[in-house]
Write an enzyme that holds these catalytic residues in place. Structure first.
Site, PDB file in Angstrom:
ATOM      1  N   ASP A   1      -8.465  42.336 -61.978  1.00 24.09           N
ATOM      2  CA  ASP A   1      -8.646  41.493 -60.794  1.00 24.09           C
ATOM      3  C   ASP A   1      -8.017  42.094 -59.535  1.00 24.09           C
ATOM      4  OD1 ASP A   1      -6.125  41.070 -61.931  1.00 24.09           O
ATOM      5  OD2 ASP A   1      -5.957  39.060 -61.093  1.00 24.09           O
TER       6      ASP A   1
ATOM      7  N   THR B   1       1.813  32.585 -67.845  1.00 26.65           N
ATOM      8  CA  THR B   1       2.441  33.289 -66.723  1.00 26.65           C
ATOM      9  C   THR B   1       1.527  33.265 -65.504  1.00 26.65           C
ATOM     10  OG1 THR B   1       3.462  34.772 -68.339  1.00 26.65           O
ATOM     11  CG2 THR B   1       3.565  35.453 -66.051  1.00 26.65           C
TER      12      THR B   1
ATOM     13  N   LYS C   1       0.266  39.654 -55.759  1.00 26.85           N
ATOM     14  CA  LYS C   1       0.484  41.090 -55.733  1.00 26.85           C
ATOM     15  C   LYS C   1      -0.845  41.748 -55.364  1.00 26.85           C
ATOM     16  CE  LYS C   1       0.252  41.487 -60.782  1.00 26.85           C
ATOM     17  NZ  LYS C   1       0.491  40.185 -61.418  1.00 26.85           N
TER      18      LYS C   1
ATOM     19  N   ASP D   1      -6.206  47.014 -61.708  1.00 33.45           N
ATOM     20  CA  ASP D   1      -6.576  46.330 -62.948  1.00 33.45           C
ATOM     21  C   ASP D   1      -7.819  45.456 -62.781  1.00 33.45           C
ATOM     22  OD1 ASP D   1      -5.429  44.414 -61.327  1.00 33.45           O
ATOM     23  OD2 ASP D   1      -4.681  43.245 -63.018  1.00 33.45           O
TER      24      ASP D   1
ATOM     25  N   ASP E   1      -4.949  43.118 -58.694  1.00 33.73           N
ATOM     26  CA  ASP E   1      -3.614  42.848 -58.162  1.00 33.73           C
ATOM     27  C   ASP E   1      -2.567  43.836 -58.663  1.00 33.73           C
ATOM     28  OD1 ASP E   1      -3.571  41.801 -60.704  1.00 33.73           O
ATOM     29  OD2 ASP E   1      -2.906  39.792 -60.112  1.00 33.73           O
ATOM     30  N   ARG E   2      -2.878  44.559 -59.727  1.00 32.09           N
ATOM     31  CA  ARG E   2      -1.895  45.535 -60.228  1.00 32.09           C
ATOM     32  C   ARG E   2      -2.187  46.933 -59.685  1.00 32.09           C
ATOM     33  NH1 ARG E   2      -0.216  44.339 -66.390  1.00 32.09           N
ATOM     34  NH2 ARG E   2       0.050  42.105 -66.168  1.00 32.09           N
TER      35      ARG E   2
ATOM     36  N   SER F   1       5.691  45.059 -64.149  1.00 37.85           N
ATOM     37  CA  SER F   1       4.365  44.975 -64.777  1.00 37.85           C
ATOM     38  C   SER F   1       3.275  45.453 -63.810  1.00 37.85           C
ATOM     39  CB  SER F   1       4.098  43.550 -65.232  1.00 37.85           C
ATOM     40  OG  SER F   1       4.262  42.643 -64.143  1.00 37.85           O
TER      41      SER F   1
ATOM     42  N   ARG G   1       8.223  41.874 -75.450  1.00 37.30           N
ATOM     43  CA  ARG G   1       8.505  42.932 -74.484  1.00 37.30           C
ATOM     44  C   ARG G   1      10.009  43.204 -74.505  1.00 37.30           C
ATOM     45  NH1 ARG G   1       3.599  43.098 -72.316  1.00 37.30           N
ATOM     46  NH2 ARG G   1       2.644  41.357 -71.195  1.00 37.30           N
TER      47      ARG G   1
ATOM     48  N   SER H   1      -7.177  39.075 -65.762  1.00 38.26           N
ATOM     49  CA  SER H   1      -6.417  40.218 -65.276  1.00 38.26           C
ATOM     50  C   SER H   1      -6.721  41.503 -66.041  1.00 38.26           C
ATOM     51  CB  SER H   1      -4.932  39.879 -65.318  1.00 38.26           C
ATOM     52  OG  SER H   1      -4.200  40.875 -64.687  1.00 38.26           O
ATOM     53  N   HIS H   2      -5.694  42.066 -66.655  1.00 37.19           N
ATOM     54  CA  HIS H   2      -5.822  43.355 -67.318  1.00 37.19           C
ATOM     55  C   HIS H   2      -6.340  43.218 -68.752  1.00 37.19           C
ATOM     56  CE1 HIS H   2      -2.089  41.342 -68.006  1.00 37.19           C
ATOM     57  NE2 HIS H   2      -1.967  41.983 -69.145  1.00 37.19           N
TER      58      HIS H   2
HETATM   59  C1  G16 Z   1       0.843  38.305 -64.601  1.00 35.09           C
HETATM   60  C2  G16 Z   1       1.836  37.736 -63.626  1.00 35.09           C
HETATM   61  C3  G16 Z   1       2.949  38.702 -63.388  1.00 35.09           C
HETATM   62  C4  G16 Z   1       3.585  39.105 -64.706  1.00 35.09           C
HETATM   63  C5  G16 Z   1       2.520  39.652 -65.643  1.00 35.09           C
HETATM   64  C6  G16 Z   1       3.052  39.934 -67.028  1.00 35.09           C
HETATM   65  O1  G16 Z   1       0.205  39.398 -64.031  1.00 35.09           O
HETATM   66  O2  G16 Z   1       1.222  37.418 -62.406  1.00 35.09           O
HETATM   67  O3  G16 Z   1       3.868  38.100 -62.550  1.00 35.09           O
HETATM   68  O4  G16 Z   1       4.581  40.052 -64.506  1.00 35.09           O
HETATM   69  O5  G16 Z   1       1.496  38.710 -65.785  1.00 35.09           O
HETATM   70  O6  G16 Z   1       3.470  38.749 -67.605  1.00 35.09           O
HETATM   71  P1  G16 Z   1       3.903  38.666 -69.117  1.00 35.09           P
HETATM   72  O7  G16 Z   1       5.039  39.650 -69.257  1.00 35.09           O
HETATM   73  O8  G16 Z   1       4.308  37.239 -69.311  1.00 35.09           O
HETATM   74  O9  G16 Z   1       2.723  39.097 -69.964  1.00 35.09           O
HETATM   75  P2  G16 Z   1      -1.358  39.584 -64.159  1.00 35.09           P
HETATM   76  O10 G16 Z   1      -1.648  40.881 -63.478  1.00 35.09           O
HETATM   77  O11 G16 Z   1      -1.633  39.592 -65.626  1.00 35.09           O
HETATM   78  O12 G16 Z   1      -1.949  38.397 -63.477  1.00 35.09           O
END
Ligand code: G16
Length: 542
Positions: free
Chosen positions: A280, A19, A377, A278, A282-283, A366, A495, A114-115
Site C-alpha cells: 500500500d 496494529t 508513513k 510495499d 507506506d513502507r 518495520s 518478533r 499492506s505487505h
Molecule cells: C503496520 C503498522 C506499523 C507497524 C507494522 C508492524 O504497518 O502501521 O506501525 O510497525 O504494522 O506491526 P506488527 O509488528 O504488529 O506486525 P503496515 O505497513 O503493515 O500497515
C-alpha cells in the site's frame, strides 16, 4: 430517491482491528455479510455520516474492486454526500492520508493488507482513517469492534456497479462518486517538500537508481514522480504495474522479499541507489550499492539531514519512534536539542504528536518513515528525501551512513521474526518471560537494569496503552525486546528485536548478525524459543 435496503445479519467473532486495521484471509472476507458487518460497524462508530465526504481506495489487491462497490452502496445508504475514489480503486495509504487532509473529508476507508501477499488464497484488509488523515486511534477501533459484536443489520442502496476506471463524477442515489487521479494531489504535495530541481540535476549527472514497486500500489506514483517529473531513466521503476496478486510475490520491502532489487544493487557496476515500497505504499527500504540501510538508521540519517530538504529547512520540532525501533534517532535528537518520543508499535500512536506539533519526523523499524506532511508513513516520500540528501551531498549512500555512525556511534540492530508459530506457544512464551525475576540479575555477563512490559501514556491526550512489548534493558545500553505481531493472519509471529550500541568506528563495519551474536544467543535462551516454538532459527531477519 434510491431504495435503501436493510439486511439482517449476525455478528462475526474476531472483527477486532489489529496494529493497522482488520486483516484476514480473502476467504474470510468473502463470506456473506462479513465485509458489510465491519463497514456498518465503522459507519455506526464514527459519528454522523449524513452529508459528509469519504475518501476510498486501496492497494489494488484481489477483492479490492468488489469491496469498493459494496462500500459505495453502503456509504450511499449511510447518507454520505460524496465519496472520492482513486481511479481503478487505487489509492496508496499515504496518498489517501494526503487526500483526506487536503479535501477535509470525513476520513477515509483504505483497503489493504499492506505487505501481506494478495490473491484469492491470501490476505485482504480494511481500515478507517480519521479526518486528520491518520489511522483511527484505539478508542475508535475499540468502538468499531464493540459494534461488530452486537450488529444486527446493515444498510445498502441497491444499484449497479459503477465504472471505477473512468475519471469523473457519477451518482449512486443522491451520493456523488468522484473518480479522481490517485497520483496528482500526492505528487503536488511532494513537490512542496523535496527539492525536485536538485534531484533532476542529480539524475541528469548520470546518477542511477532502481525503484522496486513490487507490483503493488506505488508503481503509478513512482513512474509519474521518478521517471516523468524527476527525469530518472526509463526502467528505473521495476515491477511497476499493480497486480491483484502482486505477481505472486510478497510485497514486503525487506532483504528477504525484495530480492530482485537486492540483486540489482549488487556489484561495482550496479546503480547508485535502490529503494522499494510495499503493498500500500507506506513502507520503504533504502539501499546503496552493496549497502543496506536499516529503517532505524534511515530515520536517524533523515533527521540529521532534513534541513537540506525544502519542507524542513526550519528544523524539526521533535522526532518520534516506536519502542522497538533503535535509539539511533534519539542520538540525533539529543544533539539537535529536541525531544524524542518513544511510542508503541503502530503508526496511529504518532498522530497526536504530529497534530500537536511535537514531532516532525517519525519512524519505525518495520520499514516505516514519515513526517507531519500526512498522518501515515510514506514510502515514496522517504525515497524522495533520500534522493534530496544525495543530490545535495553528492556522496554515496554508504559514505553518508558510515559518516553518520562516526559522528553519532552505531546502534547495531537486528530483528528476528518467527512467523506462523502456534498461537498458544507464542502466548506461553510471552507469559513465561513476564514471570521472570530479571532486574538486577546478570545474563551472559550483562546486568539487567530494566525489565517490563512497555506501557505508554500519550503525552497529548493522556490515553494509556499497556502490554506493548517485553523489554529487557541492560546496564551497558544493550537491549532485547519481544513482541507478538499485530498484523499477521495465520498463527502468531514472534518478533525479537536486538540492539547494542557501538561507539568504536573500527567495529562499525561488522555484520550485525556477527556483532550481536552473544545477545542473540541470550535472547533465544531467555525466551526458550526453540523449546517452546520448535524453531531453531527465525523465518526472516531484518
Ligand atoms: C503496520 C503498522 C506499523 C507497524 C507494522 C508492524 O504497518 O502501521 O506501525 O510497525 O504494522 O506491526 P506488527 O509488528 O504488529 O506486525 P503496515 O505497513 O503493515 O500497515
Amino acid at each position: 430517491m434510491a431504495h435503501v435496503k436493510t439486511v439482517v445479519t449476525t455478528p462475526f467473532a474476531g472483527q477486532k482491528p489489529g496494529t493497522s486495521g482488520l486483516r484476514k484471509k480473502v476467504s474470510v472476507f468473502i463470506q456473506p455479510h462479513y465485509l458489510e458487518n465491519f463497514v456498518q460497524s465503522v459507519f455506526d462508530s464514527i459519528g454522523n455520516t449524513v452529508g459528509k465526504t469519504l475518501a476510498l481506495g486501496g492497494d489494488g489487491r484481489y477483492f479490492n474492486r468488489t469491496a469498493i462497490q459494496t462500500i459505495l452502496r453502503m456509504a450511499a445508504a449511510a447518507g454520505f454526500a460524496r465519496v472520492m475514489v482513486g481511479r481503478g480503486g487505487i489509492l496508496s495509504t499515504p496518498a489517501a492520508s494526503c487526500v483526506i487532509r487536503k479535501y477535509k473529508t470525513f476520513g477515509g476507508i483504505i483497503l489493504s493488507a499492506s505487505h501481506n501477499p494478495g490473491g484469492p488464497d491470501e490476505d485482504f484488509g480494511i481500515k478507517y482513517n480519521i479526518p486528520a488523515g491518520g489511522p483511527a486511534p484505539e478508542a475508535i477501533t475499540e468502538a468499531i469492534y464493540a459494534r461488530s459484536l452486537t450488529i444486527q443489520s446493515y444498510k445498502l442502496v441497491e444499484s449497479d456497479d459503477i465504472d471505477l476506471d473512468q475519471l469523473g463524477t457519477v451518482r449512486i442515489g443522491t451520493m456523488e462518486v468522484d473518480i479522481f487521479d490517485p497520483v496528482a494531489d500526492y505528487a503536488a504535495l511532494m513537490e512542496t517538500l523535496v527539492d525536485f530541481a536538485a534531484i533532476r540535476a542529480l539524475f541528469a549527472s548520470g546518477f542511477k537508481m532502481r525503484f522496486d514497486a513490487m507490483h503493488a500500489v506505488t508503481g503509478p506514483y513512482a513512474h509519474e514522480i521518478l521517471e516523468r517529473r524527476l527525469g530518472a531513466a526509463p526502467g528505473t521503476v521495476m515491477n511497476g504495474i499493480p497486480l491483484e496478486d502482486f505477481g505472486g510475490g510478497h510485497p514486503d520491502p525487506n532483504l528477504a522479499h525484495a530480492h530482485d532489487l537486492v540483486a540489482a544493487l549488487s556489484g561495482p557496476e550496479s546503480p547508485d541507489f535502490g529503494a522499494a515500497s510495499d503493498g500500500d505504499g507506506d513502507r520503504n527500504m533504502i539501499l546503496g550499492r552493496d549497502f543496506y540501510v536499516t529503517p532505524s538508521d534511515s530515520l536517524a540519517v533523515l533527521a540529521a539531514n532534513a534541513p537540506l530538504c525544502p519542507g524542513y529547512t526550519r528544523g524539526l520540532a521533535g522526532i518520534a519512534r516506536s519502542m522497538p525501533t533503535s535509539a539511533a534517532a534519539d542520538r540525533v535528537a539529543a544533539k539537535l536539542g529536541i525531544p524524542c518520543y518513544e511510542t508503541p508499535t503502530g503508526w496511529k500512536f504518532f498522530g497526536t504528536l504530529l497534530d500537536a506539533g511535537k514531532a516532525t519526523l517519525c519512524g519505525e523499524e518495520s520499514f516505516g518513515t514519515g513526517s507531519d506532511h500526512v498522518r501515515e508513513k510514506d514510502g515514496l516520500w522517504a525515497v524522495l528525501m533520500w534522493l534530496n540528501v544525495l543530490a545535495r551531498r553528492r556522496e554515496s549512500v554508504a559514505d553518508i551512513v558510515t559518516a553518520h555512525w562516526r559522528e553519532f556511534g552505531r546502534n547495531v540492530y537486528s530483528r528476528h521474526d518467527y512467523e506462523g508459530i502456534e498461537t498458544a506457544a507464542a502466548e506461553g512464551l510471552m507469559d513465561h518471560l513476564r514471570g521472570l525475576p530479571l532486574v538486577g540479575t546478570e545474563l551472559d555477563g550483562r546486568t539487567v537494569s530494566v525489565f517490563d512490559d512497555f506501557a505508554y501514556t500519550d503525552p497529548v491526550d493522556g490515553s494509556v496503552s499497556t502490554k506493548q512489548g517485553i523489554r529487557v534493558l541492560f546496564e551497558d545500553g544493550a537491549r532485547i525486546v519481544y513482541r507478538l505481531s499485530g498484523t499477521g493472519t495465520q498463527g502468531a509471529t514472534l518478533r525479537v528485536y536486538i540492539e547494542q550500541y557501538e561507539a568504536d568506528p573500527s567495529r562499525h563495519g561488522l555484520d550485525p548478525q556477527v556483532a550481536l551474536v552473544d545477545l542473540i544467543a541470550t535472547a533465544r535462551r531467555l525466551a526458550q524459543i526453540e523449546d517452546r516454538t520448535g524453531r531453531a532459527e527465525p523465518t526472516v531477519i531484518t
